[in-house]
Design a protein around this motif. Structure first.
Motif, PDB file in Angstrom:
ATOM      1  N   HIS A   2     -61.441 -75.638-130.776  1.00  0.00           N
ATOM      2  CA  HIS A   2     -61.176 -74.218-130.936  1.00  0.00           C
ATOM      3  C   HIS A   2     -60.760 -73.958-132.390  1.00  0.00           C
ATOM      4  N   ALA A   7     -66.227 -72.482-133.442  1.00  0.00           N
ATOM      5  CA  ALA A   7     -66.772 -71.153-133.128  1.00  0.00           C
ATOM      6  C   ALA A   7     -68.186 -71.018-133.671  1.00  0.00           C
ATOM      7  N   GLU A   9     -70.302 -73.479-134.146  1.00  0.00           N
ATOM      8  CA  GLU A   9     -71.169 -74.307-133.306  1.00  0.00           C
ATOM      9  C   GLU A   9     -71.495 -73.608-131.988  1.00  0.00           C
ATOM     10  N   LEU A  10     -70.500 -72.951-131.399  1.00  0.00           N
ATOM     11  CA  LEU A  10     -70.747 -72.226-130.151  1.00  0.00           C
ATOM     12  C   LEU A  10     -71.705 -71.066-130.378  1.00  0.00           C
ATOM     13  N   GLU A  11     -71.595 -70.418-131.529  1.00  0.00           N
ATOM     14  CA  GLU A  11     -72.519 -69.324-131.843  1.00  0.00           C
ATOM     15  C   GLU A  11     -73.942 -69.846-132.001  1.00  0.00           C
ATOM     16  N   SER A  14     -75.255 -70.627-128.568  1.00  0.00           N
ATOM     17  CA  SER A  14     -75.628 -69.424-127.823  1.00  0.00           C
ATOM     18  C   SER A  14     -76.942 -68.858-128.333  1.00  0.00           C
ATOM     19  N   ASP A  15     -77.157 -68.903-129.654  1.00  0.00           N
ATOM     20  CA  ASP A  15     -78.430 -68.433-130.214  1.00  0.00           C
ATOM     21  C   ASP A  15     -79.589 -69.303-129.740  1.00  0.00           C
ATOM     22  N   SER A  20     -74.892 -65.609-124.253  1.00  0.00           N
ATOM     23  CA  SER A  20     -73.753 -65.075-124.997  1.00  0.00           C
ATOM     24  C   SER A  20     -72.858 -66.218-125.460  1.00  0.00           C
ATOM     25  N   VAL A  21     -72.024 -65.931-126.451  1.00  0.00           N
ATOM     26  CA  VAL A  21     -71.067 -66.924-126.924  1.00  0.00           C
ATOM     27  C   VAL A  21     -70.113 -67.295-125.791  1.00  0.00           C
ATOM     28  N   GLU A  22     -69.745 -66.315-124.970  1.00  0.00           N
ATOM     29  CA  GLU A  22     -68.858 -66.584-123.836  1.00  0.00           C
ATOM     30  C   GLU A  22     -69.494 -67.569-122.859  1.00  0.00           C
ATOM     31  N   ALA A  24     -71.849 -69.775-123.587  1.00  0.00           N
ATOM     32  CA  ALA A  24     -71.919 -71.071-124.262  1.00  0.00           C
ATOM     33  C   ALA A  24     -70.551 -71.758-124.230  1.00  0.00           C
ATOM     34  N   THR A  25     -69.490 -70.972-124.402  1.00  0.00           N
ATOM     35  CA  THR A  25     -68.135 -71.525-124.340  1.00  0.00           C
ATOM     36  C   THR A  25     -67.845 -72.055-122.946  1.00  0.00           C
TER      37      THR A  25
END
Length: 70
Positions: A2, A7, A9-11, A14-15, A20-22, A24-25
């Motif tokens: 975190h 963040a 990497e999560l974006e 998700s792409d 969504s980023v949520e 993927a998280t």
């Protein structure tokens, strides 16, 4: 982790997966037995332990991964 890098990497995840980023998280967290992303404080606690109490620990890797073993 975190962090800003986590963040990013999560974006990217998700792409790549068109979610969504949520989402993927949630997918990342679902594979972590502790059920949450790690933080800089989690790493700092291990570092503090190493420099204060672990004088006999050498040549090892200490995973700070919430039990995921990745």
């Amino acid at each position: 982790m975190h962090t800003d890098m986590g963040a990013a990497e999560l974006e990217m995840l998700s792409d790549a997966s068109d979610t969504s980023v949520e989402d993927a998280t949630q997918a990342a967290v679902s594979g972590i037995p502790l059920g949450r992303l790690g933080t800089a404080d989690d790493v700092a606690e291990v570092v503090a332990w190493l420099v204060s109490s672990a004088a006999y620990v050498t040549g090892t890797i200490i995973p700070i991964d919430g039990g995921s073993g990745r």
